[in-house]
Design an enzyme around this catalytic site. Sequence first.
Site, PDB file in Angstrom:
ATOM      1  N   ASP A 130      67.257  -5.235  79.887  1.00  0.00           N
ATOM      2  CA  ASP A 130      67.667  -4.286  78.857  1.00  0.00           C
ATOM      3  C   ASP A 130      66.436  -3.947  78.017  1.00  0.00           C
ATOM      4  O   ASP A 130      65.879  -4.816  77.337  1.00  0.00           O
ATOM      5  CB  ASP A 130      68.766  -4.906  77.996  1.00  0.00           C
ATOM      6  CG  ASP A 130      69.427  -3.906  77.074  1.00  0.00           C
ATOM      7  OD1 ASP A 130      69.094  -2.715  77.150  1.00  0.00           O
ATOM      8  OD2 ASP A 130      70.284  -4.325  76.271  1.00  0.00           O
ATOM      9  N   ASP A 172      67.954   2.732  80.422  1.00  0.00           N
ATOM     10  CA  ASP A 172      67.223   1.596  79.833  1.00  0.00           C
ATOM     11  C   ASP A 172      67.765   0.231  80.226  1.00  0.00           C
ATOM     12  O   ASP A 172      67.372  -0.774  79.631  1.00  0.00           O
ATOM     13  CB  ASP A 172      67.199   1.721  78.307  1.00  0.00           C
ATOM     14  CG  ASP A 172      68.604   1.711  77.696  1.00  0.00           C
ATOM     15  OD1 ASP A 172      69.579   1.902  78.451  1.00  0.00           O
ATOM     16  OD2 ASP A 172      68.716   1.516  76.480  1.00  0.00           O
ATOM     17  N   GLU A 173      68.645   0.159  81.210  1.00  0.00           N
ATOM     18  CA  GLU A 173      69.118  -1.155  81.639  1.00  0.00           C
ATOM     19  C   GLU A 173      69.544  -1.140  83.097  1.00  0.00           C
ATOM     20  O   GLU A 173      69.948  -0.108  83.636  1.00  0.00           O
ATOM     21  CB  GLU A 173      70.259  -1.663  80.760  1.00  0.00           C
ATOM     22  CG  GLU A 173      71.519  -0.833  80.804  1.00  0.00           C
ATOM     23  CD  GLU A 173      72.654  -1.473  80.022  1.00  0.00           C
ATOM     24  OE1 GLU A 173      72.891  -2.688  80.177  1.00  0.00           O
ATOM     25  OE2 GLU A 173      73.312  -0.733  79.254  1.00  0.00           O
TER      26      GLU A 173
END
Length: 366
Positions: free
Chosen positions: A8, A102-103
């Site tokens: 993350d 983003d993860e």
Amino acid sequence: MRKIIHIDMDAFFASVEQRDHPELRGKPIAVGYDGVRGVVSTASYEARKYGVRSAMSMQIAKRICKDLIVIPGRYDRYKEVSLAIHSIFHDYTDLVEPISLDEAFLDVTHNKKDIPFASEIAKEIKQRIKKELHLTASAGISYNKLLAKIASDFHKPDGLYIIRPHQALDFIAQLPVEDLWGVGPKTAQKMHKMGIFNGEQLRQCSENHLKAVFGKIGPAFYNYARGIDERPVVTNYARKSVGCERTFLEDLSLPSAILIELYHLVVELTERLEKSKFVGKTVTLKIKFNDFQQITRSITTHKRLRTKNDILPLAKQLLQQIHYSNIHPIRLMGLTVSNSVTEDGNIKSEWVQLEFGFLSTRNKYR
């Protein structure tokens, strides 16, 4: 035993802006639209100290953080950086499941570098992201996706946390139910009314009772309370629909203005359909009114829907079913094509790579 890593990125959009613009480093910034109905997409850690959070109204964020700097989102840039991050992931495994820009989940049970410990892989990935991209990431490691995801939230930013099999039950016992996968605000509220506030209390419920109360997801809650999550890391997704929506800066009740917005939605939708090579037979119109009441209307046709001429007449037909007025204006409008088919008219079963789109807003009627 599987070895799952959840990566993350820390305050991703804001961190990219601070990296690209050194004058913003160390300052409270929020990425998003700086308008009456703007919301915070991502807040830097400097802004979070004041209570600024994602999805918060930008006006509220500016009130609680007087020095807040609002930065318009540069989503093409974030996609570019995200591709570089995923390139690093693929140096270790091809079993990468993107959740958002983003993860992602990584299954490193059998990895390309034959590194025996998932923690060593996570450390290497974090170090490379910092060295090559000048960004920080947090990592969670466990034997399934549920626990890896939860672990990544510990020790942020730039953290690394491991939940080992023998620790799982004790860890979950003290965990607030809100932290479990699939437990949103309404589900949490229902659990609280049942006297369930943590994993230990959830574990006392039978599977049949959870299924009776929560439906299909009930058995999943039963398993989660016991640290069981058999979901694999999935590298591709079957696209089931393509859609877009817009929140208006001012509520709309003028029929001509609403028709123009509907037209623009159809144009945007057809562009997305062409880009994704998606063809469907069902179009759905979503409307959210100023009081946040939300309704949908759908229509299914024998035709393959992919062009403006295919979709616009159906969208107008659905709009005619919506009752709005000056005292009940429209706040948001969305349009989706689903019920995918192949060129020969059969149900489409092809797997496609998940893509991430970003919604836009318009402000033409002041």
